[in-house]
Design an enzyme around this catalytic site. Structure first.
Site, PDB file in Angstrom:
ATOM      1  CG  ASN A 146      22.840  15.378 -13.288  1.00 27.15           C
ATOM      2  OD1 ASN A 146      23.178  15.453 -14.467  1.00 27.15           O
ATOM      3  ND2 ASN A 146      22.078  14.403 -12.838  1.00 27.15           N
ATOM      4  NE  ARG A 284      23.323   5.593 -17.362  1.00 30.46           N
ATOM      5  CZ  ARG A 284      23.384   6.798 -16.806  1.00 30.46           C
ATOM      6  NH1 ARG A 284      24.358   7.081 -15.938  1.00 30.46           N
ATOM      7  NH2 ARG A 284      22.490   7.718 -17.108  1.00 30.46           N
ATOM      8  CD  GLN A 313      21.831   2.611 -11.397  1.00 33.70           C
ATOM      9  OE1 GLN A 313      23.018   2.811 -11.243  1.00 33.70           O
ATOM     10  NE2 GLN A 313      21.003   3.575 -11.713  1.00 33.70           N
ATOM     11  CG  HIS A 332      23.126   6.473 -10.216  1.00 33.86           C
ATOM     12  ND1 HIS A 332      22.692   6.053 -11.448  1.00 33.86           N
ATOM     13  CD2 HIS A 332      23.876   7.580 -10.447  1.00 33.86           C
ATOM     14  CE1 HIS A 332      23.167   6.862 -12.386  1.00 33.86           C
ATOM     15  NE2 HIS A 332      23.873   7.804 -11.793  1.00 33.86           N
TER      16      HIS A 332
END
Length: 383
Positions: A146, A284, A313, A332
């Protein structure tokens, strides 16, 4: 074996009965020539929603046909979570960076049978790699699956901030036509100086996509790019972030999180940036000091901050990045498009096929193996 898979929740309206598109493009190789995941077969249709609980990464049929047990949950945080309860007798843990199952030292010590931790996607900082190596747990991720998805998201966020897109869109949704309000913070990207912290797969892809915008391009990285790449893209190299950021109007963060980068963007580094510059962070959240970012936006040191990553998260509802001025935050999602999911789900299956059959896992997928950093992990992380 028991495979414990942590995925994000289903859509609020339920698992989709149909999709916006009938198919997705077939990608066979990444820009550096690495082939996309190549499992023996897949039990899903590319373009389906695989990263949520009902999607199960398309793994259930494959695992149950081989006699394994698959447990899928989104309940991952706290001592009473299902993840915590299922972990002690699990052989394999799978989770995504977007909804990470934090494998802390404490949890690893409870997981007596754990042999393999897989990241469905890229970025394994939610695993305590030192503790994993002490236990000789193999850690793997689906490298590059990704990366381009994230790079596209970075470019979108840069343009969104510089062109003041989100506030302009809000005026329309509220029924307004307030052109002056929309453009009082809108600029052209053309001619600006843009720098990336790290120029690996994502950072380099961002630089390549920004070159046609006629901007100045800068980068810093532990591993300097070949001279021919620097010449091709017109890159200016800087030995560290502190020496790069004073030259940049836009900084994009694309490095892994480890002790050397944690809170890199603190008050001291932010004070070196141009007044009115922008930061885009899809790497991050803990690479930035949370409250220092808020202060920089409130003071005007930063003109905007767009991020796709948070800590923890999911973040609490009162997280200050939800309400700070001039933000372009998203959950995210940059690396979990339906296109990316097809690749990282296939990559997880490829890793599992190799693991069950006693075959070597691709080096580009390995983060840690046999008690030490390995493969791409040895390149990206430090001991």
């Amino acid at each position: 074996m028991k495979i414990l898979c942590v995925l994000y929740d289903d859509p609020v309206n339920g698992y989709p009965p149909k999709y916006a598109r009938d198919s997705i493009p077939v990608i066979k190789r990444y820009p550096d020539g690495q082939t996309t995941p190549s499992p023996e077969r897949i039990d899903f249709r590319p373009g389906e929603l695989l990263g949520c609980v009902s999607g199960e990464l398309g793994l259930r049929r494959f695992l149950e046909e081989r006699g394994h047990t698959l447990v899928v949950t989104s309940d991952k945080d706290g001592p009473n979570s299902r993840f915590e309860r299922e972990l002690p007798d699990s052989d394999v843990v799978i989770s995504q960076p977007f909804w990470p199952a934090y494998l802390t030292r404490e949890r690893i010590e409870k997981a007596a049978k754990l042999k393999l931790a897989i990241t469905a996607g890229i970025g394994s900082d939610h695993v305590d790699l030192k503790a994993a190596n002490e236990r000789k747990i193999t850690v793997a991720e689906v490298t590059y699956s990704n990366s381009i998805s994230v790079a596209e998201h970075v470019v979108m966020m840069i343009l969104s901030l510089v062109r003041n897109y989100l506030p302009s869109h809000d005026w329309v949704r509220r029924g307004g036509w307030n052109i002056a309000d929309c453009v009082e913070r809108a600029y052209d990207l053309e001619g600006m100086q843009v720098g990336t912290v790290a120029a690996g797969r994502i950072g380099l892809a961002v630089l390549r996509r920004l070159k046609p915008f006629d901007v100045g391009l800068h980068y810093t990285d532990r591993h300097r790019l070949p001279p021919e790449v620097e010449a091709e893209l017109g890159l200016t190299y800087h030995p560290d972030a502190a020496s790069m950021v004073p030259h940049c109007d836009v900084v994009t963060i694309n490095c892994p999180l480890h002790p050397e980068t944690e809170h890199l963007f603190n008050d001291a580094l932010l004070s070196k940036m141009k007044r009115g510059s922008y930061i885009v962070n899809t790497a991050r959240a803990k690479i930035c000091d949370r409250d220092a970012i808020v202060r920089a936006l409130e003071s005007g040191r930063l003109a905007g901050y767009a991020g796709d990553v948070w800590f923890p998260q999911p973040p609490p509802k009162d997280h200050p990045w939800r309400t700070m001025p001039h933000e372009g935050m998203t959950p995210h999602v940059s690396g979990t498009t339906l296109s990316a999911q097809a690749r990282y789900a296939a990559g997880v299956r490829e890793i599992l096929e190799c693991w069950f059959d006693g075959k070597p896992i691709r080096k580009e997928y390995l983060i840690a193996e046999g008690g030490s950093l390995a493969g791409v992990g040895a390149h990206s992380y430090s001991v």
